[in-house]
Design a protein around this motif. Structure first.
Motif, PDB file in Angstrom:
ATOM      1  N   LEU A  82       0.870  -1.166   0.000  1.00 50.81           N
ATOM      2  CA  LEU A  82       0.000   0.000   0.000  1.00 50.81           C
ATOM      3  C   LEU A  82       0.911   1.221   0.000  1.00 50.81           C
ATOM      4  CD1 LEU A  82      -2.881   1.197   0.196  1.00 50.81           C
ATOM      5  CD2 LEU A  82      -2.581   1.189   2.692  1.00 50.81           C
ATOM      6  N   THR A  83       0.832   2.009  -1.062  1.00 50.47           N
ATOM      7  CA  THR A  83       1.667   3.199  -1.196  1.00 50.47           C
ATOM      8  C   THR A  83       0.796   4.433  -1.080  1.00 50.47           C
ATOM      9  OG1 THR A  83       3.205   2.023  -2.645  1.00 50.47           O
ATOM     10  CG2 THR A  83       3.298   4.427  -2.672  1.00 50.47           C
ATOM     11  N   LEU A  84       1.155   5.282  -0.122  1.00 51.44           N
ATOM     12  CA  LEU A  84       0.447   6.540   0.109  1.00 51.44           C
ATOM     13  C   LEU A  84       1.411   7.680  -0.191  1.00 51.44           C
ATOM     14  CD1 LEU A  84      -1.104   5.572   3.564  1.00 51.44           C
ATOM     15  CD2 LEU A  84      -2.176   5.377   1.311  1.00 51.44           C
ATOM     16  N   ALA A  85       0.922   8.714  -0.864  1.00 44.82           N
ATOM     17  CA  ALA A  85       1.781   9.837  -1.220  1.00 44.82           C
ATOM     18  C   ALA A  85       1.028  11.140  -0.999  1.00 44.82           C
ATOM     19  CB  ALA A  85       2.225   9.726  -2.682  1.00 44.82           C
ATOM     20  N   GLN A  92       7.304  16.962   0.394  1.00 44.52           N
ATOM     21  CA  GLN A  92       6.635  16.016  -0.494  1.00 44.52           C
ATOM     22  C   GLN A  92       7.077  14.650  -0.004  1.00 44.52           C
ATOM     23  OE1 GLN A  92       7.384  16.539  -4.676  1.00 44.52           O
ATOM     24  NE2 GLN A  92       6.399  14.616  -5.203  1.00 44.52           N
ATOM     25  N   TYR A  93       6.163  13.677   0.078  1.00 42.90           N
ATOM     26  CA  TYR A  93       6.484  12.435   0.766  1.00 42.90           C
ATOM     27  C   TYR A  93       5.704  11.247   0.224  1.00 42.90           C
ATOM     28  CZ  TYR A  93       2.419  14.490   2.956  1.00 42.90           C
ATOM     29  OH  TYR A  93       1.210  15.103   3.153  1.00 42.90           O
ATOM     30  N   ALA A  94       6.215  10.061   0.547  1.00 44.30           N
ATOM     31  CA  ALA A  94       5.533   8.810   0.245  1.00 44.30           C
ATOM     32  C   ALA A  94       5.793   7.855   1.404  1.00 44.30           C
ATOM     33  CB  ALA A  94       6.043   8.205  -1.059  1.00 44.30           C
ATOM     34  N   LEU A  95       4.779   7.081   1.730  1.00 43.87           N
ATOM     35  CA  LEU A  95       4.857   6.060   2.780  1.00 43.87           C
ATOM     36  C   LEU A  95       4.405   4.753   2.158  1.00 43.87           C
ATOM     37  CD1 LEU A  95       5.216   5.259   5.777  1.00 43.87           C
ATOM     38  CD2 LEU A  95       2.853   6.010   6.158  1.00 43.87           C
ATOM     39  N   ILE A  96       5.311   3.778   2.135  1.00 45.26           N
ATOM     40  CA  ILE A  96       5.038   2.502   1.487  1.00 45.26           C
ATOM     41  C   ILE A  96       4.979   1.399   2.537  1.00 45.26           C
ATOM     42  CG2 ILE A  96       5.815   0.804  -0.216  1.00 45.26           C
ATOM     43  CD1 ILE A  96       7.319   4.180  -0.423  1.00 45.26           C
TER      44      ILE A  96
END
Length: 158
Positions: A82-85, A92-96
């Protein structure tokens, strides 16, 4: 056309993982429920204050394109990733989130990427990452998801 990698160009921040005594299916359900219930701690007030994009909640998690304040689902592969951006004034970020099923349960990991441009971003990074708040909160979130999955697997509900 291939989907855009939400981590493209974003520096790696950290990765944390936990072993979950539950199947990947049960861990996935606990992960999705946690994200929906907690909105990863981003209140509407905070979202407004820092100017998150996306600003509000739309769609149905974990469908790609669904949003919660500060995060959009960029990729959703049931029981795997599940990738959230997102972004706001300072980052600017992403949480995988990744799930790997093992004979004795599931390894759940959370990998963070982010950029913090200009002086306000550097200061924000120091406040959130440098202070130790981010790793502390991510580890706590993973423990909460793990406990929920293990209760679900044992038939005790959420």
């Amino acid at each position: 056309m291939e989907p855009t990698d939400p981590t493209s160009g974003l520096p790696f921040i950290d990765e944390h993982q936990v072993r979950v005594a539950a199947s990947a299916a049960t861990t996935w359900d606990a992960l999705v429920a946690h994200v929906a219930r907690t909105r990863l701690g981003v209140s509407s007030g905070f979202a407004h204050l820092v100017g998150t994009e996306p600003r509000g909640a739309t769609g149905t998690l974990p469908q790609e394109g669904a949003t919660i304040p500060g995060f959009a689902v960029a990729e959703s592969v049931r029981q795997e990733r599940l990738t959230l951006a997102g972004r706001h004034r300072f980052s600017q970020y992403a949480l995988i989130f990744s799930l790997v099923e093992r004979p004795d349960g599931t390894t759940l990991s959370a990998r963070s990427h982010g950029s913090f441009p200009k002086l306000p971003g550097v200061l924000y990074r120091g406040l959130v990452i440098g202070s130790g708040a981010h790793p502390f909160l991510v580890r706590r979130m993973l423990r909460d998801i793990s406990r929920s999955a293990e209760r679900r697997e044992a038939g005790q509900g959420t």
